[in-house]
Design a protein around this motif. Structure first.
Motif, PDB file in Angstrom:
ATOM      1  N   PRO A   1       0.876  -0.951  -0.014  1.00 28.78           N
ATOM      2  CA  PRO A   1      -0.060   0.712   0.145  1.00 28.78           C
ATOM      3  C   PRO A   1       1.133   1.663  -0.005  1.00 28.78           C
ATOM      4  N   ALA A   2       0.311   2.079  -0.359  1.00 31.62           N
ATOM      5  CA  ALA A   2       0.919   3.788  -0.798  1.00 31.62           C
ATOM      6  C   ALA A   2       1.135   3.891   0.548  1.00 31.62           C
ATOM      7  N   GLY A   3       0.392   3.896   1.479  1.00 34.95           N
ATOM      8  CA  GLY A   3       0.791   4.617   2.821  1.00 34.95           C
ATOM      9  C   GLY A   3       1.757   3.747   3.760  1.00 34.95           C
ATOM     10  N   THR A   4       2.663   2.833   2.861  1.00 31.59           N
ATOM     11  CA  THR A   4       3.308   1.621   4.342  1.00 31.59           C
ATOM     12  C   THR A   4       3.878   2.767   5.055  1.00 31.59           C
ATOM     13  N   ALA A   5       4.147   3.387   5.537  1.00 28.95           N
ATOM     14  CA  ALA A   5       5.443   3.172   6.705  1.00 28.95           C
ATOM     15  C   ALA A   5       6.188   2.612   6.722  1.00 28.95           C
ATOM     16  N   PRO A   6       7.205   3.269   6.047  1.00 23.77           N
ATOM     17  CA  PRO A   6       8.831   2.430   6.074  1.00 23.77           C
ATOM     18  C   PRO A   6       9.763   1.789   7.095  1.00 23.77           C
ATOM     19  N   GLY A   7      10.368   1.026   6.938  1.00 24.97           N
ATOM     20  CA  GLY A   7      10.826   0.303   7.903  1.00 24.97           C
ATOM     21  C   GLY A   7      11.410  -0.962   7.630  1.00 24.97           C
ATOM     22  N   ALA A   8      12.201  -1.717   8.538  1.00 19.35           N
ATOM     23  CA  ALA A   8      12.970  -2.337   8.269  1.00 19.35           C
ATOM     24  C   ALA A   8      11.875  -4.314   8.478  1.00 19.35           C
ATOM     25  N   GLU A   9      11.383  -3.688   9.379  1.00 16.89           N
ATOM     26  CA  GLU A   9       9.907  -4.718  10.019  1.00 16.89           C
ATOM     27  C   GLU A   9       8.377  -4.963   9.692  1.00 16.89           C
ATOM     28  N   VAL A  10       8.852  -4.839   8.578  1.00 11.45           N
ATOM     29  CA  VAL A  10       6.779  -4.616   9.275  1.00 11.45           C
ATOM     30  C   VAL A  10       5.830  -5.660   8.208  1.00 11.45           C
ATOM     31  N   PRO A  11       5.473  -5.070   9.231  1.00 13.34           N
ATOM     32  CA  PRO A  11       4.736  -6.631   9.454  1.00 13.34           C
ATOM     33  C   PRO A  11       3.788  -7.291   8.164  1.00 13.34           C
ATOM     34  N   LEU A  12       3.486  -8.170   7.746  1.00 16.54           N
ATOM     35  CA  LEU A  12       2.814  -8.673   6.258  1.00 16.54           C
ATOM     36  C   LEU A  12       2.241 -10.377   7.382  1.00 16.54           C
ATOM     37  N   VAL A  13       0.763 -10.361   6.590  1.00 18.35           N
ATOM     38  CA  VAL A  13       0.214 -11.587   7.823  1.00 18.35           C
ATOM     39  C   VAL A  13      -0.613 -11.223   6.584  1.00 18.35           C
ATOM     40  N   LEU A  14      -1.282 -13.175   5.791  1.00 20.32           N
ATOM     41  CA  LEU A  14      -1.900 -13.666   5.037  1.00 20.32           C
ATOM     42  C   LEU A  14      -3.693 -14.072   5.252  1.00 20.32           C
ATOM     43  N   ILE A  15      -4.643 -13.374   5.204  1.00 21.37           N
ATOM     44  CA  ILE A  15      -5.967 -14.206   5.883  1.00 21.37           C
ATOM     45  C   ILE A  15      -6.496 -15.222   5.168  1.00 21.37           C
ATOM     46  N   GLN A  16      -6.822 -16.074   4.939  1.00 18.04           N
ATOM     47  CA  GLN A  16      -7.529 -17.299   4.262  1.00 18.04           C
ATOM     48  C   GLN A  16      -8.964 -17.651   4.573  1.00 18.04           C
ATOM     49  N   ASN A  17     -10.072 -17.103   4.129  1.00 13.25           N
ATOM     50  CA  ASN A  17     -11.454 -17.802   4.860  1.00 13.25           C
ATOM     51  C   ASN A  17     -11.542 -17.496   6.112  1.00 13.25           C
ATOM     52  N   GLY A  18     -10.929 -16.387   6.746  1.00  7.73           N
ATOM     53  CA  GLY A  18     -11.147 -15.749   8.139  1.00  7.73           C
ATOM     54  C   GLY A  18     -10.336 -16.238   8.978  1.00  7.73           C
ATOM     55  N   ILE A  19      -8.945 -17.502   8.575  1.00  8.94           N
ATOM     56  CA  ILE A  19      -7.756 -18.332   9.475  1.00  8.94           C
ATOM     57  C   ILE A  19      -7.059 -17.250   9.066  1.00  8.94           C
ATOM     58  N   SER A  20      -5.860 -16.674   9.809  1.00  9.98           N
ATOM     59  CA  SER A  20      -4.588 -15.817   9.714  1.00  9.98           C
ATOM     60  C   SER A  20      -3.814 -16.063   9.734  1.00  9.98           C
ATOM     61  N   SER A  21      -2.596 -16.162   8.589  1.00  8.74           N
ATOM     62  CA  SER A  21      -1.378 -17.149   9.018  1.00  8.74           C
ATOM     63  C   SER A  21      -0.945 -16.546  10.054  1.00  8.74           C
ATOM     64  N   ASN A  22       0.823 -16.726   9.800  1.00  9.54           N
ATOM     65  CA  ASN A  22       1.872 -16.576  10.761  1.00  9.54           C
ATOM     66  C   ASN A  22       2.141 -15.082  10.029  1.00  9.54           C
ATOM     67  N   THR A  23       2.578 -14.023  11.664  1.00 13.56           N
ATOM     68  CA  THR A  23       2.873 -13.178  11.130  1.00 13.56           C
ATOM     69  C   THR A  23       4.460 -12.763  10.552  1.00 13.56           C
ATOM     70  N   VAL A  24       5.443 -12.583   9.511  1.00 14.24           N
ATOM     71  CA  VAL A  24       5.962 -11.844   9.029  1.00 14.24           C
ATOM     72  C   VAL A  24       6.898 -10.773   8.747  1.00 14.24           C
ATOM     73  N   SER A  25       7.676 -11.009   9.005  1.00 14.02           N
ATOM     74  CA  SER A  25       7.809  -9.503   8.201  1.00 14.02           C
ATOM     75  C   SER A  25       8.967  -9.476   6.940  1.00 14.02           C
ATOM     76  N   ILE A  26       8.697  -7.745   5.852  1.00 19.98           N
ATOM     77  CA  ILE A  26       8.905  -7.583   5.214  1.00 19.98           C
ATOM     78  C   ILE A  26       9.867  -5.935   5.069  1.00 19.98           C
ATOM     79  N   ALA A  27      10.679  -5.425   4.569  1.00 22.60           N
ATOM     80  CA  ALA A  27      11.659  -4.155   4.398  1.00 22.60           C
ATOM     81  C   ALA A  27      10.653  -3.482   3.920  1.00 22.60           C
TER      82      ALA A  27
END
Length: 598
Positions: A570-596
């Protein structure tokens, strides 16, 4: 006399009309203090016959008077009294006191009395609502009855006994549940007389019945009981048979004994022993408990497969509750799995005897840890996997060496090791003594599956695993399910703190467990590039807590069980080395990882 309550009502009403507050409060106080006149209804007495006629002589003659409580047991006393001739003592009753139900013997002794008719009575006094009761007694000496013997109602048996075991079948003991009612007499006595029946029970229950309820003599009546809803105890009732022939009514006493049987409970319900070859595992214990009634004496029997004396239990007999110690002698057994059982049987009777405690023994076999089958990307402790996903299992003795698959399609046997999913070999990525990575077959259905590891021809113990249609997990740069995600930037380079992605750019997220695809790949086969295998449901992607646009979700071409999700940061994402990323499939969340993100 007015009650305190009625006085209070009148007083309060006058005060209200007169608008005197103090007066009104006094009236209300009278209402509050008014005694509660409602009382529990006392039981009543039911008896039969309602009059006693005795054809007497110089010998004592007895008739039976039956007394039963209706709505509760009644303690009572019985007294005989004579009206004519005054002052004589030809009439007696025995016993003179008791508790319902009870049969009284009313005895007339006409010794010394002249020919004629004499009158007396039996008075019954007890803690009943209709006490006292008077039963008239008539004694005839000489020509009182006259001629042929008079008509007489004969009922047999006069006592019925039923028993019921909970749970179990109702049985009649010792008398059959049939009652015969006939009219007898000499000369031209008519044997056909109309009768009616009625039921009385001391607990006011409806457990006793009789059929037919009305009709004509002679007749055979069938008595039955329905103990549904009754608890352990003894219940009394009576069947009254009423006709126009003496003695009437006649009461048949029914006794129902309800006995709650013992019930065996074993805790735990199974035992498992694990040990290396050449050694004995530590003993374990289990409990024998009685969750029913009465006393539970028990005995135990040990059985093993294959045959052998490797299993023992102590003590061998006892009375519940008991704690039993189970020991295993496995030092001389070859590597493999063994099964045994301990059968606990009641000494006398129990509702669920016998009960069997299964025992498993694993000697030097592959062992999957409890909840040891996990999503191969997230390693979630929820221990739930989905069909077609990359999964990992952890344990001991899983393989004799560490080997990874080097070609596609994936093999079903690797270094002499197999993973059986519902007895079907699964595709293998990697095997080692302590971890195996495999693909959960895409066609697995249901909410659970059974996994067994076979290594070097030795079959391990089965382990259940929970199965869900979707259970998303994102791979990470370092295995473990946390930290930097396995993500490619838009230029196909690895995302990292040294190589961040720009806001607005598209990244490729690699995951597993996103569910069914169209088309569906075969087990162990790489996904095709044309057509692409798209997931049936598009996942939601959140980057830095902001929803991201998703352009593709499906199996990564050329890989087995690996999913790829393309999404724009997303254009408004705050920069950083550990921005959280998560997937949700049919209401079930994945583990939370980070991206830069730059």
């Amino acid at each position: 006399m007015r009650s305190f309550f009625s006085v209070g009502v009148r007083y309060s009403l006058r005060c209200f009309l007169g608008r005197s507050l103090r007066c009104l409060l006094l009236g209300l106080l009278m209402l509050v203090l008014a005694p509660d006149t409602a009382q529990a209804q006392a039981p009543s007495l039911v008896f039969g016959p309602n009059a006693i006629l005795i054809d007497g002589g110089n010998l004592p003659v007895s008739e039976v008077l039956t007394v039963v409580g209706d709505g509760g047991a009644v303690t009572f006393s019985a007294t005989a009294s004579v009206t004519t001739p005054a002052g004589s003592n030809w009439l007696s009753v025995s016993p003179t006191s008791g508790v319902t139900p009870l049969k009284l013997f009313v005895t007339a002794n006409g010794t010394g009395l002249a020919i004629g008719t004499y009158f007396g009575s039996i008075t019954i006094v007890g803690d009943a609502s209709n006490s006292p009761l008077t039963v008239p007694v008539t004694l005839g000496i000489g020509s009182f009855m006259g001629g042929d013997p008079p008509a007489r109602l004969v009922v047999s048996p006069v006592i019925l006994s039923f028993s019921q075991q909970i749970p179990g079948e109702t049985i009649a003991d010792p008398q059959p549940p049939e009652i015969t009612a006939i009219v007898i007499g000499g000369g031209g006595i008519d044997p056909f007389h109309a009768f009616t029946t009625s039921i009385t029970t001391q607990d006011s229950g409806s457990w006793l019945s009789v059929s037919p309820a009305t009709g004509n003599t002679p007749v055979t009546l069938t008595a039955s009981v329905d103990p549904a809803g009754l608890v352990s105890g003894t219940y009394f009732g009576a069947i009254a048979i009423d006709t126009d022939v003496y003695p009437t009514p006649q009461l048949v006493i029914a006794q129902l004994i309800v006995q709650e049987l013992p019930e065996i409970a074993l805790t735990p319900t199974s035992l498992r022993f694990l040990t290396p070859a050449g050694s004995n595992p530590e003993p374990q214990t289990f409990q024998v408990e009685n969750v029913g009634g009465e006393t539970l004496g028990w005995t135990s029997v040990v059985a093993t497969e294959p045959q052998g004396n490797w299993l023992a239990v102590s003590p061998a007999t006892g009375v519940a509750p008991s704690t039993l110690t189970v020991s295993v002698n496995s030092a001389g057994l070859n590597a493999g799995t063994y099964t045994g059982s301990i059968t606990i049987a009641a000494v006398d009777n129990a509702s669920n005897s016998p009960q069997v405690l299964p025992v498993e023994l694993a000697v030097g076999v592959p062992l999957i840890g409890r909840n040891g089958v996990v999503n191969g990307a997230s390693f979630s402790t929820e221990a739930v996997v989905s069909p077609g996903s990359i999964s990992s299992l952890f344990g001991t003795n899983l393989a004799t060496e560490t080997v990874a698959a080097v070609a596609l399609p994936l093999p079903r046997t690797l270094a002499g090791t197999q993973v059986l999913v519902n007895e079907v070999p699964a595709p293998l990525f990697f095997v080692s003594p302590f971890q195996i990575n495999f693909q959960m077959p895409p066609d697995v259905s249901g909410t659970t599956a059974e996994l067994v590891v076979v290594s070097a021809g030795v079959r391990g113990l089965p382990e259940p695993v929970s199965v869900s249609p979707e259970r998303p997990g994102i791979f990470t740069a370092v295995s473990g399910g946390t930290g930097q995600g396995a993500v490619l930037n838009q230029d196909f380079t690895f995302n990292s703190s040294q190589n961040p992605a720009a806001a607005g750019s598209v990244i490729q997220v690699f995951a597993t467990g996103l569910g069914a695809t169209d088309p569906q790949s075969e087990p162990g086969e790489p996904a095709g590039a044309s057509p692409l295998s798209n997931t049936i449901t598009m996942p939601d992607v959140f980057i830095g807590g902001i929803p991201a646009d998703v352009f593709f979700s499906g199996l990564a071409p050329g890989f087995v069980g690996l999913y790829q999700v393309n999404a724009a940061i997303p254009a408004g994402t705050a920069p950083g080395a550990e921005v959280p990323l998560v997937l949700i499939q049919n209401g079930i969340s994945s583990n939370t990882v980070s991206i830069a993100v730059q």
